[in-house]
Design a protein around this motif. Sequence first.
Motif, PDB file in Angstrom:
ATOM      1  N   ASN A   2       0.840  -1.187   0.000  1.00 53.15           N
ATOM      2  CA  ASN A   2       0.000   0.000   0.000  1.00 53.15           C
ATOM      3  C   ASN A   2       0.882   1.247   0.000  1.00 53.15           C
ATOM      4  O   ASN A   2       1.764   1.408   0.839  1.00 53.15           O
ATOM      5  CB  ASN A   2      -0.899  -0.019   1.241  1.00 53.15           C
ATOM      6  CG  ASN A   2      -1.910   1.100   1.232  1.00 53.15           C
ATOM      7  OD1 ASN A   2      -1.949   1.917   0.319  1.00 53.15           O
ATOM      8  ND2 ASN A   2      -2.740   1.129   2.256  1.00 53.15           N
ATOM      9  N   LYS A 134     -13.473  -1.801   2.112  1.00 55.63           N
ATOM     10  CA  LYS A 134     -13.095  -2.748   1.071  1.00 55.63           C
ATOM     11  C   LYS A 134     -11.591  -2.909   1.090  1.00 55.63           C
ATOM     12  O   LYS A 134     -10.857  -1.926   1.116  1.00 55.63           O
ATOM     13  CB  LYS A 134     -13.570  -2.231  -0.281  1.00 55.63           C
ATOM     14  CG  LYS A 134     -15.063  -2.178  -0.365  1.00 55.63           C
ATOM     15  CD  LYS A 134     -15.515  -1.665  -1.701  1.00 55.63           C
ATOM     16  CE  LYS A 134     -17.022  -1.678  -1.709  1.00 55.63           C
ATOM     17  NZ  LYS A 134     -17.604  -0.545  -2.341  1.00 55.63           N
ATOM     18  N   ALA A 136      -7.799  -3.378  -0.126  1.00 52.72           N
ATOM     19  CA  ALA A 136      -7.067  -2.942  -1.306  1.00 52.72           C
ATOM     20  C   ALA A 136      -6.686  -4.157  -2.138  1.00 52.72           C
ATOM     21  O   ALA A 136      -6.398  -5.230  -1.611  1.00 52.72           O
ATOM     22  CB  ALA A 136      -5.812  -2.180  -0.888  1.00 52.72           C
ATOM     23  N   GLU A 137      -6.693  -3.980  -3.450  1.00 51.37           N
ATOM     24  CA  GLU A 137      -6.355  -5.089  -4.330  1.00 51.37           C
ATOM     25  C   GLU A 137      -4.874  -5.406  -4.201  1.00 51.37           C
ATOM     26  O   GLU A 137      -4.027  -4.517  -4.127  1.00 51.37           O
ATOM     27  CB  GLU A 137      -6.685  -4.732  -5.770  1.00 51.37           C
ATOM     28  CG  GLU A 137      -8.179  -4.592  -6.008  1.00 51.37           C
ATOM     29  CD  GLU A 137      -8.475  -4.311  -7.465  1.00 51.37           C
ATOM     30  OE1 GLU A 137      -7.607  -4.584  -8.314  1.00 51.37           O
ATOM     31  OE2 GLU A 137      -9.568  -3.831  -7.735  1.00 51.37           O
ATOM     32  N   ALA A 138      -4.561  -6.682  -4.199  1.00 45.51           N
ATOM     33  CA  ALA A 138      -3.183  -7.113  -4.011  1.00 45.51           C
ATOM     34  C   ALA A 138      -2.329  -6.862  -5.248  1.00 45.51           C
ATOM     35  O   ALA A 138      -1.131  -6.667  -5.156  1.00 45.51           O
ATOM     36  CB  ALA A 138      -3.149  -8.598  -3.656  1.00 45.51           C
ATOM     37  N   ASP A 139      -2.954  -6.860  -6.443  1.00 50.86           N
ATOM     38  CA  ASP A 139      -2.166  -6.706  -7.663  1.00 50.86           C
ATOM     39  C   ASP A 139      -1.868  -5.255  -7.991  1.00 50.86           C
ATOM     40  O   ASP A 139      -1.205  -4.974  -8.978  1.00 50.86           O
ATOM     41  CB  ASP A 139      -2.880  -7.373  -8.843  1.00 50.86           C
ATOM     42  CG  ASP A 139      -4.241  -6.760  -9.127  1.00 50.86           C
ATOM     43  OD1 ASP A 139      -4.820  -7.057 -10.171  1.00 50.86           O
ATOM     44  OD2 ASP A 139      -4.737  -5.977  -8.290  1.00 50.86           O
ATOM     45  N   SER A 141      -3.121  -0.877  -8.171  1.00 49.85           N
ATOM     46  CA  SER A 141      -4.213  -0.081  -8.705  1.00 49.85           C
ATOM     47  C   SER A 141      -3.844   0.443 -10.079  1.00 49.85           C
ATOM     48  O   SER A 141      -2.766   0.181 -10.605  1.00 49.85           O
ATOM     49  CB  SER A 141      -4.517   1.073  -7.753  1.00 49.85           C
ATOM     50  OG  SER A 141      -3.380   1.888  -7.658  1.00 49.85           O
ATOM     51  N   ASP A 142      -4.750   1.224 -10.670  1.00 50.76           N
ATOM     52  CA  ASP A 142      -4.526   1.776 -11.999  1.00 50.76           C
ATOM     53  C   ASP A 142      -3.356   2.739 -12.011  1.00 50.76           C
ATOM     54  O   ASP A 142      -2.675   2.884 -13.012  1.00 50.76           O
ATOM     55  CB  ASP A 142      -5.787   2.514 -12.486  1.00 50.76           C
ATOM     56  CG  ASP A 142      -6.950   1.556 -12.677  1.00 50.76           C
ATOM     57  OD1 ASP A 142      -6.679   0.353 -12.878  1.00 50.76           O
ATOM     58  OD2 ASP A 142      -8.105   2.019 -12.617  1.00 50.76           O
ATOM     59  N   LYS A 151      -8.371  -0.297 -16.381  1.00 46.83           N
ATOM     60  CA  LYS A 151      -8.140  -1.668 -16.832  1.00 46.83           C
ATOM     61  C   LYS A 151      -9.432  -2.277 -17.340  1.00 46.83           C
ATOM     62  O   LYS A 151     -10.530  -1.789 -17.079  1.00 46.83           O
ATOM     63  CB  LYS A 151      -7.583  -2.503 -15.672  1.00 46.83           C
ATOM     64  CG  LYS A 151      -6.206  -2.059 -15.262  1.00 46.83           C
ATOM     65  CD  LYS A 151      -5.675  -2.956 -14.184  1.00 46.83           C
ATOM     66  CE  LYS A 151      -4.282  -2.491 -13.790  1.00 46.83           C
ATOM     67  NZ  LYS A 151      -3.730  -3.278 -12.728  1.00 46.83           N
ATOM     68  N   ALA A 154     -12.859  -2.715 -15.292  1.00 42.10           N
ATOM     69  CA  ALA A 154     -12.842  -1.839 -14.121  1.00 42.10           C
ATOM     70  C   ALA A 154     -14.066  -0.931 -14.133  1.00 42.10           C
ATOM     71  O   ALA A 154     -14.559  -0.551 -15.183  1.00 42.10           O
ATOM     72  CB  ALA A 154     -11.575  -0.999 -14.107  1.00 42.10           C
TER      73      ALA A 154
END
Length: 196
Positions: A2, A134, A136-139, A141-142, A151, A154
């Motif tokens: 993060n 929510k 955070a996405e592991a891969d 962000s944009d 993406k 999205a």
Amino acid sequence: MNAEAPVRSEGDHWLTVVRHRFRDWRGNRPFWAGLLIVFGGFPIAYFPYADLRLGNVTLAMATTAGAGSLIIGVLLMTLGFTLWFQQNMRVFAGVASILLGLVSLPVSNLGGFFIGFLFSLLGGALALSWAPGKPAEADGSDEADGSDEPKEGAVVDKGDALADGPYLAVPGPRGTETTYATETTAHADGGRNSAG
């Protein structure tokens, strides 16, 4: 990783590390709702058993409903701790603390002289309104790849999509629309032909 997470070095003081860990723990649960409910349980359970001494005079608030007050106070404290350690029980704990706060008015010296009543109602309302964040996405962000384009698949905010148009906040034609004027659009324009 993060990008907004604080960077901790080996030289950080242990109190700083504990404070950051506590803040992270507190942010993932309805902490303030649980704290208010626990604070609401104390006066409800305490006042029926407390006595105040003024010289030789003893004032006691004991009533016949002392056991009921103790039960309500302990249940409220238990619900407050439940909110901290079982976040999925927040709706039940919120509704139960509001109901117990209302029941404490006639049972426990006006809800612990309105102190416990107000704390339990406010804490129950906070528990009902709290929603988990929510993750955070592991891969990433944009913004991580440096491109402004979203993406594939999205969700795009409508305001962001419209801001890129030629007339800020005026969308262009959709995929199913045509750009030439039809009889319907001419009537909507007040008889003017917008295509020619």
